[in-house]
Motif scaffolding. Structure first.
Motif, PDB file in Angstrom:
ATOM      1  N   PRO A  94       0.745  -1.431   0.166  1.00 14.38           N
ATOM      2  CA  PRO A  94      -0.021   0.123   0.031  1.00 14.38           C
ATOM      3  C   PRO A  94       0.790   1.375   0.011  1.00 14.38           C
ATOM      4  O   PRO A  94       1.859   1.442   0.736  1.00 14.38           O
ATOM      5  N   GLN A  95       0.464   2.169  -0.901  1.00 10.11           N
ATOM      6  CA  GLN A  95       1.231   3.506  -1.056  1.00 10.11           C
ATOM      7  C   GLN A  95       1.177   4.767   0.140  1.00 10.11           C
ATOM      8  O   GLN A  95       1.598   5.161   0.548  1.00 10.11           O
ATOM      9  N   ARG A  96      -0.187   4.343   0.800  1.00 16.88           N
ATOM     10  CA  ARG A  96      -0.591   5.290   1.846  1.00 16.88           C
ATOM     11  C   ARG A  96      -0.994   4.665   3.058  1.00 16.88           C
ATOM     12  O   ARG A  96      -1.560   3.385   2.950  1.00 16.88           O
ATOM     13  N   ASP A  97      -0.779   5.476   4.097  1.00 14.33           N
ATOM     14  CA  ASP A  97      -1.064   4.767   5.430  1.00 14.33           C
ATOM     15  C   ASP A  97      -1.289   5.929   6.403  1.00 14.33           C
ATOM     16  O   ASP A  97      -0.965   6.937   6.113  1.00 14.33           O
ATOM     17  N   GLU A  98      -2.066   5.627   7.512  1.00 14.02           N
ATOM     18  CA  GLU A  98      -2.163   6.696   8.586  1.00 14.02           C
ATOM     19  C   GLU A  98      -1.527   6.062   9.726  1.00 14.02           C
ATOM     20  O   GLU A  98      -1.521   5.122  10.102  1.00 14.02           O
ATOM     21  N   ARG A 109       1.415  12.273  17.396  1.00 12.72           N
ATOM     22  CA  ARG A 109       0.883  13.315  16.076  1.00 12.72           C
ATOM     23  C   ARG A 109       0.631  12.087  15.144  1.00 12.72           C
ATOM     24  O   ARG A 109       1.357  11.015  15.002  1.00 12.72           O
ATOM     25  N   TRP A 110      -0.437  12.242  14.438  1.00 14.17           N
ATOM     26  CA  TRP A 110      -1.004  11.378  13.574  1.00 14.17           C
ATOM     27  C   TRP A 110      -0.819  11.702  12.191  1.00 14.17           C
ATOM     28  O   TRP A 110      -0.979  13.242  11.608  1.00 14.17           O
ATOM     29  N   LEU A 111      -0.170  11.150  11.321  1.00 14.79           N
ATOM     30  CA  LEU A 111      -0.167  11.580   9.974  1.00 14.79           C
ATOM     31  C   LEU A 111      -0.514  10.696   8.956  1.00 14.79           C
ATOM     32  O   LEU A 111      -0.488   9.316   8.824  1.00 14.79           O
ATOM     33  N   THR A 129       5.903  11.380   1.897  1.00 16.70           N
ATOM     34  CA  THR A 129       5.267  12.910   2.146  1.00 16.70           C
ATOM     35  C   THR A 129       4.371  12.555   3.413  1.00 16.70           C
ATOM     36  O   THR A 129       3.778  11.381   3.442  1.00 16.70           O
ATOM     37  N   ALA A 130       3.962  13.499   4.211  1.00 14.29           N
ATOM     38  CA  ALA A 130       3.047  13.368   5.353  1.00 14.29           C
ATOM     39  C   ALA A 130       2.394  14.669   5.466  1.00 14.29           C
ATOM     40  O   ALA A 130       2.944  15.841   5.740  1.00 14.29           O
ATOM     41  N   ILE A 131       0.985  14.579   5.958  1.00 14.09           N
ATOM     42  CA  ILE A 131       0.358  15.650   6.282  1.00 14.09           C
ATOM     43  C   ILE A 131      -0.150  15.339   7.653  1.00 14.09           C
ATOM     44  O   ILE A 131      -0.420  14.160   8.144  1.00 14.09           O
ATOM     45  N   ASP A 132      -0.252  16.394   8.663  1.00  9.48           N
ATOM     46  CA  ASP A 132      -0.519  16.023   9.958  1.00  9.48           C
ATOM     47  C   ASP A 132      -2.191  16.103  10.087  1.00  9.48           C
ATOM     48  O   ASP A 132      -2.749  17.013   9.711  1.00  9.48           O
ATOM     49  N   VAL A 133      -2.744  15.175  10.600  1.00  7.65           N
ATOM     50  CA  VAL A 133      -4.224  14.869  10.459  1.00  7.65           C
ATOM     51  C   VAL A 133      -4.444  14.518  12.166  1.00  7.65           C
ATOM     52  O   VAL A 133      -5.481  14.089  12.329  1.00  7.65           O
ATOM     53  N   ARG A 137      -8.309  13.888  13.449  1.00 11.07           N
ATOM     54  CA  ARG A 137      -8.787  12.720  14.225  1.00 11.07           C
ATOM     55  C   ARG A 137      -9.337  12.917  15.393  1.00 11.07           C
ATOM     56  O   ARG A 137     -10.066  12.348  15.992  1.00 11.07           O
ATOM     57  N   ASN A 138      -8.585  13.968  16.249  1.00 10.78           N
ATOM     58  CA  ASN A 138      -9.290  14.500  17.435  1.00 10.78           C
ATOM     59  C   ASN A 138     -10.833  14.913  17.365  1.00 10.78           C
ATOM     60  O   ASN A 138     -11.697  14.497  18.218  1.00 10.78           O
ATOM     61  N   VAL A 139     -10.944  15.621  16.240  1.00 11.90           N
ATOM     62  CA  VAL A 139     -12.459  16.074  16.052  1.00 11.90           C
ATOM     63  C   VAL A 139     -13.418  14.917  15.983  1.00 11.90           C
ATOM     64  O   VAL A 139     -14.298  14.898  16.314  1.00 11.90           O
ATOM     65  N   GLU A 140     -12.968  14.133  15.131  1.00 14.75           N
ATOM     66  CA  GLU A 140     -13.484  12.628  14.772  1.00 14.75           C
ATOM     67  C   GLU A 140     -13.678  11.916  15.896  1.00 14.75           C
ATOM     68  O   GLU A 140     -14.940  11.557  16.226  1.00 14.75           O
TER      69      GLU A 140
END
Length: 199
Positions: A94-98, A109-111, A129-133, A137-140
């Protein structure tokens, strides 16, 4: 012979100029994005300023780490190591992970992380590449807890409570008190008036 040598030299200068422009464009791109961008093999080979901001480590500290997965939360470390090894071996993963990281000050920190294999200085490496989410996640999580609390309150209220579709008045959900009074099966056939009710 001399003409061929001059021509080869001109082509080499043009190639170096093009390479220099591409490198300049890469650095402009990576330094103006809010996404962390990094290149890793066994350790970090390149990190942008967003990677510093997200992790809390300086570029020097990240590049000096003995292993790139030092900042990865232990629960995700082996998974990412296995995927990196497989990716570098040419296998499909898989190319993408959380994933979760541990910042310099110990904060989790979740990325949203993506990775691909590139050639770096003549050898295969991983461009990530990583985006801080974390906030998302906290809002969800807060929303999920709020919905669970509302559902529990709704279901356990001693008052008769139901919800209906505002368009046609058909009851779509009822609490335990409603079901005890009117029956649990039949309420789906009941309708409430859609006009003349004041909120």
């Amino acid at each position: 012979m001399r003409r061929a040598s001059c021509r080869a030299e001109e082509m080499l200068i043009r190639d170096e100029s093009l390479l220099s422009k591409k490198n300049g464009l890469f650095h402009k791109l990576t330094e103006t994005t809010t996404s962390a961008i990094f290149i890793v093999r066994e350790k970090f080979l390149y990190v942008n300023s967003a990677a510093e901001a997200i992790t809390g480590y300086s570029e020097e500290e990240l590049l000096a780490m003995p292993d790139w997965d030092t900042i990865i939360h232990p629960d995700y470390r082996q998974l990412l190591k296995d995927r990196a090894t497989a990716r570098l071996a040419g296998k499909q993963v898989p190319q993408r992970d959380e994933i979760c990281i541990v910042t310099r000050n110990g904060e989790l920190r979740w990325l949203d992380y993506t990775a691909n294999v590139i050639e770096h200085n003549g050898t295969a490496a991983i461009l990530g590449t990583a985006i801080d989410v974390t906030e998302k996640r906290n809002v969800e999580s807060r929303l999920r807890l709020s919905e669970e609390k509302y559902s529990k309150t709704f279901k356990s209220s001693p008052a008769i409570v139901c919800m209906s579709n505002p368009e046609d008045g058909i009851i779509i959900e009822a609490n335990h008190a409603f079901e005890q009074t009117f029956g649990s099966v039949s309420y789906t056939h009941l309708t409430l008036p859609t006009t003349g009710i004041r909120g």
